[in-house]
Scaffold this active site. Structure first.
Site, PDB file in Angstrom:
ATOM      1  N   GLU A  18       0.860  -1.188   0.000  1.00 13.11           N
ATOM      2  CA  GLU A  18       0.000   0.000   0.000  1.00 13.11           C
ATOM      3  C   GLU A  18       0.892   1.233   0.000  1.00 13.11           C
ATOM      4  O   GLU A  18       1.821   1.334   0.801  1.00 13.11           O
ATOM      5  CB  GLU A  18      -0.875  -0.021   1.247  1.00 13.11           C
ATOM      6  CG  GLU A  18      -1.736   1.222   1.371  1.00 13.11           C
ATOM      7  CD  GLU A  18      -2.636   1.193   2.595  1.00 13.11           C
ATOM      8  OE1 GLU A  18      -3.406   0.230   2.754  1.00 13.11           O
ATOM      9  OE2 GLU A  18      -2.548   2.142   3.393  1.00 13.11           O
ATOM     10  N   ALA A 143     -18.919   1.630   5.505  1.00 13.90           N
ATOM     11  CA  ALA A 143     -18.321   0.946   4.347  1.00 13.90           C
ATOM     12  C   ALA A 143     -19.321  -0.035   3.736  1.00 13.90           C
ATOM     13  O   ALA A 143     -19.358  -0.227   2.514  1.00 13.90           O
ATOM     14  CB  ALA A 143     -17.052   0.223   4.782  1.00 13.90           C
ATOM     15  N   LYS A 197     -20.485  -7.265   5.188  1.00  9.11           N
ATOM     16  CA  LYS A 197     -19.833  -6.733   3.979  1.00  9.11           C
ATOM     17  C   LYS A 197     -19.661  -7.842   2.945  1.00  9.11           C
ATOM     18  O   LYS A 197     -19.849  -7.632   1.747  1.00  9.11           O
ATOM     19  CB  LYS A 197     -18.472  -6.120   4.334  1.00  9.11           C
ATOM     20  CG  LYS A 197     -18.545  -4.840   5.175  1.00  9.11           C
ATOM     21  CD  LYS A 197     -17.134  -4.297   5.384  1.00  9.11           C
ATOM     22  CE  LYS A 197     -17.037  -3.333   6.532  1.00  9.11           C
ATOM     23  NZ  LYS A 197     -15.660  -2.906   6.812  1.00  9.11           N
TER      24      LYS A 197
HETATM   25  P1  FAD Z   1     -16.857   0.520   8.645  1.00 15.09           P
HETATM   26  O1  FAD Z   1     -16.843  -0.866   8.131  1.00 15.09           O
HETATM   27  O2  FAD Z   1     -17.957   1.400   8.193  1.00 15.09           O
HETATM   28  O3  FAD Z   1     -16.824   0.438  10.223  1.00 15.09           O
HETATM   29  C1  FAD Z   1     -16.606   1.598  11.009  1.00 15.09           C
HETATM   30  C2  FAD Z   1     -17.163   1.353  12.407  1.00 15.09           C
HETATM   31  O4  FAD Z   1     -18.570   1.327  12.346  1.00 15.09           O
HETATM   32  C3  FAD Z   1     -16.733   0.009  13.004  1.00 15.09           C
HETATM   33  O5  FAD Z   1     -16.541   0.183  14.383  1.00 15.09           O
HETATM   34  C4  FAD Z   1     -17.901  -0.896  12.729  1.00 15.09           C
HETATM   35  O6  FAD Z   1     -18.019  -1.922  13.691  1.00 15.09           O
HETATM   36  C5  FAD Z   1     -19.068   0.084  12.830  1.00 15.09           C
HETATM   37  N1  FAD Z   1     -20.164  -0.306  11.946  1.00 15.09           N
HETATM   38  C6  FAD Z   1     -20.086  -0.696  10.672  1.00 15.09           C
HETATM   39  N2  FAD Z   1     -21.309  -0.921  10.158  1.00 15.09           N
HETATM   40  C7  FAD Z   1     -22.177  -0.639  11.156  1.00 15.09           C
HETATM   41  C8  FAD Z   1     -23.601  -0.649  11.256  1.00 15.09           C
HETATM   42  N3  FAD Z   1     -24.365  -1.000  10.202  1.00 15.09           N
HETATM   43  N4  FAD Z   1     -24.155  -0.276  12.437  1.00 15.09           N
HETATM   44  C9  FAD Z   1     -23.409   0.073  13.494  1.00 15.09           C
HETATM   45  N5  FAD Z   1     -22.042   0.114  13.446  1.00 15.09           N
HETATM   46  C10 FAD Z   1     -21.459  -0.241  12.299  1.00 15.09           C
HETATM   47  N6  FAD Z   1      -8.565   5.539   5.914  1.00 15.09           N
HETATM   48  C11 FAD Z   1      -8.447   6.560   5.039  1.00 15.09           C
HETATM   49  O7  FAD Z   1      -8.868   7.677   5.327  1.00 15.09           O
HETATM   50  N7  FAD Z   1      -7.875   6.376   3.798  1.00 15.09           N
HETATM   51  C12 FAD Z   1      -7.412   5.157   3.398  1.00 15.09           C
HETATM   52  O8  FAD Z   1      -6.921   5.030   2.266  1.00 15.09           O
HETATM   53  C13 FAD Z   1      -7.517   4.055   4.308  1.00 15.09           C
HETATM   54  N8  FAD Z   1      -7.112   2.822   3.952  1.00 15.09           N
HETATM   55  C14 FAD Z   1      -7.289   1.765   4.818  1.00 15.09           C
HETATM   56  C15 FAD Z   1      -6.882   0.484   4.409  1.00 15.09           C
HETATM   57  C16 FAD Z   1      -7.026  -0.601   5.276  1.00 15.09           C
HETATM   58  C17 FAD Z   1      -6.605  -1.979   4.808  1.00 15.09           C
HETATM   59  C18 FAD Z   1      -7.590  -0.400   6.569  1.00 15.09           C
HETATM   60  C19 FAD Z   1      -7.722  -1.568   7.512  1.00 15.09           C
HETATM   61  C20 FAD Z   1      -7.983   0.854   6.975  1.00 15.09           C
HETATM   62  C21 FAD Z   1      -7.847   1.956   6.104  1.00 15.09           C
HETATM   63  N9  FAD Z   1      -8.261   3.255   6.472  1.00 15.09           N
HETATM   64  C22 FAD Z   1      -8.115   4.291   5.587  1.00 15.09           C
HETATM   65  C23 FAD Z   1      -8.804   3.512   7.809  1.00 15.09           C
HETATM   66  C24 FAD Z   1     -10.347   3.415   7.849  1.00 15.09           C
HETATM   67  O9  FAD Z   1     -10.917   4.420   7.067  1.00 15.09           O
HETATM   68  C25 FAD Z   1     -10.760   3.602   9.306  1.00 15.09           C
HETATM   69  O10 FAD Z   1     -10.323   2.527  10.091  1.00 15.09           O
HETATM   70  C26 FAD Z   1     -12.260   3.858   9.522  1.00 15.09           C
HETATM   71  O11 FAD Z   1     -12.413   4.337  10.870  1.00 15.09           O
HETATM   72  C27 FAD Z   1     -13.153   2.636   9.392  1.00 15.09           C
HETATM   73  O12 FAD Z   1     -13.261   2.228   8.097  1.00 15.09           O
HETATM   74  P2  FAD Z   1     -14.092   0.887   7.737  1.00 15.09           P
HETATM   75  O13 FAD Z   1     -14.139   0.785   6.281  1.00 15.09           O
HETATM   76  O14 FAD Z   1     -13.550  -0.249   8.513  1.00 15.09           O
HETATM   77  O15 FAD Z   1     -15.510   1.313   8.329  1.00 15.09           O
END
Ligand code: FAD
Length: 320
Positions: A18, A143, A197
Site C-alpha cells: 500500500e 463501508a 460486507k
Molecule cells: P466501517 O466498516 O464502516 O466500520 C466503522 C465502524 O462502524 C466500526 O466500528 C464498525 O463496527 C461500525 N459499523 C459498521 N457498520 C455498522 C452498522 N451497520 N451499524 C453500526 N455500526 C457499524 N482511511 C483513510 O482515510 N484512507 C485510506 O486510504 C484508508 N485505507 C485503509 C486500508 C485498510 C486496509 C484499513 C484496515 C484501513 C484503512 N483506512 C483508511 C482507515 C479506515 O478508514 C478507518 O479505520 C475507519 O475508521 C473505518 O473504516 P471501515 O471501512 O472499517 O468502516
C-alpha cells in the site's frame, strides 16, 4: 486481473503493498522511483490510499465561522492509472464514504471503470468533519453502504434510472481489524460487520497492521466460524523509528508487543531501531508463510528501503 484471481492463481506467495499519493504539489516521480525499486518482486497489485479533506473552522469577529481546508490529498486515481499503464500492475484505489456524496462516488466509479481499474478497497474513512450535503444528495454512512452501492453498479443498477447503462465488474475489498475497530464494542461485533460486507458483495478483506500474529490467527479462525469465506489478507508494517512506537498505536488503535517496544526504545541509534523493526517484520512474515498464508500485504507509504530489506531476506527461503 482481479485481486481474488491473483490470489487463486498464485503459484508462490504474493507480496502486495500500500502506498500513499505524494503530498499536494508533490511529484509522481518519487513514487515511480519507489515502484521501480520493487518491480523485481512483481507485486500483483498495489493499493493507493485516499484521504478526505481535513478541515478546521475559524471563528470570525462577527461570530460566523470560516472553513479552512488544512489538508487535502487528491491524486489517488491519477496514480492508479499511471501504475496500471506504465507498469502493468493492478492498482487498487481506496474509495471512501467520508467526505463524498453517493453521487460523487458513482461518478468516481464510472471514471475508474473507464480507466480499466478492476479492483477497489471500499472503506469508510475517518470522520474528521461532516461535509455539508447538498439537497437531493445522499451519503454512504458505513463501508457496508459503499459495498452495496458498488454491488448495485456491478448489477447494472445506478442511482438514477439512467438509460443505456452497462454493469461494472469491480472486485471489492474491505478493511478488517484483527484487534477490532476502535469504535466497535467487541471483536464479535466487528466480525459480524465483516460478514455483512461479504454478504453485500465484498470479495476479499485486508487487515489493519498487527505486530502479533496471534491476533491475526484468532481473527481468521473466528471469522471462518462466523461463515466468512473471503480471503483475509494480513497487513504488515515495518517499524523504522522509535517515535513510531508511540505514534502507531494512537493512529491505528493497535497493540505493539512488549518485547518489540522494549527493544526499539532501548536501541542505541535509529539505525539499530530500524534493524529491529526489519527483523520483527521478517519473523512475522516467516511465521505467516509457514502457517500457510500465501499473501502478505505491506504498508510502505513511500518508503521501500526497509520493505526491500525484508523481502530480500525472505526471497532466499520462499522464492518470492
Ligand atoms: P466501517 O466498516 O464502516 O466500520 C466503522 C465502524 O462502524 C466500526 O466500528 C464498525 O463496527 C461500525 N459499523 C459498521 N457498520 C455498522 C452498522 N451497520 N451499524 C453500526 N455500526 C457499524 N482511511 C483513510 O482515510 N484512507 C485510506 O486510504 C484508508 N485505507 C485503509 C486500508 C485498510 C486496509 C484499513 C484496515 C484501513 C484503512 N483506512 C483508511 C482507515 C479506515 O478508514 C478507518 O479505520 C475507519 O475508521 C473505518 O473504516 P471501515 O471501512 O472499517 O468502516
Amino acid at each position: 486481473m482481479k485481486v481474488i484471481e491473483h490470489i487463486a492463481n498464485a503459484k508462490k506467495p504474493l507480496i502486495s503493498l500500500e502506498i500513499i499519493p505524494p503530498k499536494r504539489g508533490g511529484n509522481i516521480l518519487q513514487i515511480y522511483k519507489a515502484i521501480e525499486s520493487i518491480l523485481p518482486y512483481a507485486p500483483p497489485f498495489i493499493n493507493v490510499t485516499s484521504h478526505s479533506a481535513e478541515v478546521m473552522w475559524e471563528e470570525m469577529k462577527d461570530g460566523t465561522f470560516r472553513r479552512i481546508v488544512k489538508r487535502k490529498s487528491p491524486g489517488t486515481f491519477g496514480l492508479c492509472a499511471a501504475i496500471k499503464y506504465k507498469y502493468n500492475i493492478d492498482p487498487v484505489p481506496h474509495l471512501l464514504c467520508a467526505g463524498f456524496t453517493r453521487e460523487e462516488t458513482e461518478d468516481a466509479l464510472i471514471e475508474l471503470n473507464y480507466l480499466g481499474v478492476e479492483n477497489l478497497l471500499a472503506i469508510r474513512g475517518d470522520i474528521k468533519y461532516e461535509k455539508p450535503i447538498p439537497d437531493g444528495r445522499s451519503v454512504n454512512r458505513y463501508a457496508l453502504d459503499l459495498v452495496k452501492q458498488i454491488t448495485d453498479m456491478n448489477n447494472g443498477k445506478y442511482l438514477d434510472d439512467l438509460i443505456d447503462v452497462q454493469p461494472t465488474d469491480f472486485c471489492v475489498g474491505v478493511a478488517a481489524y484483527p484487534e477490532k475497530h476502535f469504535e466497535s464494542p467487541n471483536l464479535a461485533f466487528d466480525i459480524d460487520v465483516l460478514k455483512k460486507k461479504q454478504d453485500a458483495g465484498a470479495h476479499y478483506a485486508i487487515c489493519q497492521m498487527f505486530f502479533n500474529n496471534a491476533h491475526y490467527y484468532n481473527y481468521v479462525q473466528r471469522a471462518r466460524k462466523a461463515g466468512i469465506t473471503i480471503p483475509i489478507i494480513p497487513g504488515l508494517k515495518i517499524i523504522t523509528s522509535k517515535s513510531q512506537v508511540m505514534r502507531l498505536p494512537k493512529a491505528f488503535h493497535i497493540e505493539i508487543p512488549e518485547e518489540l517496544v522494549n527493544a526499539i526504545l532501548n536501541a542505541s541509534s535509529d539505525k539499530e531501531a530500524k534493524e529491529i523493526g526489519i527483523q520483527w517484520a521478517y519473523k512475522q512474515a516467516v511465521d505467516l508463510l509457514e502457517n500457510g498464508v500465501n499473501i502478505l500485504h505491506f504498508y510502505i507509504m513511500q518508503n521501500t528501503e526497509t520493505f526491500l530489506e525484508v523481502i530480500n531476506r525472505l526471497k532466499k527461503d520462499y522464492s518470492l
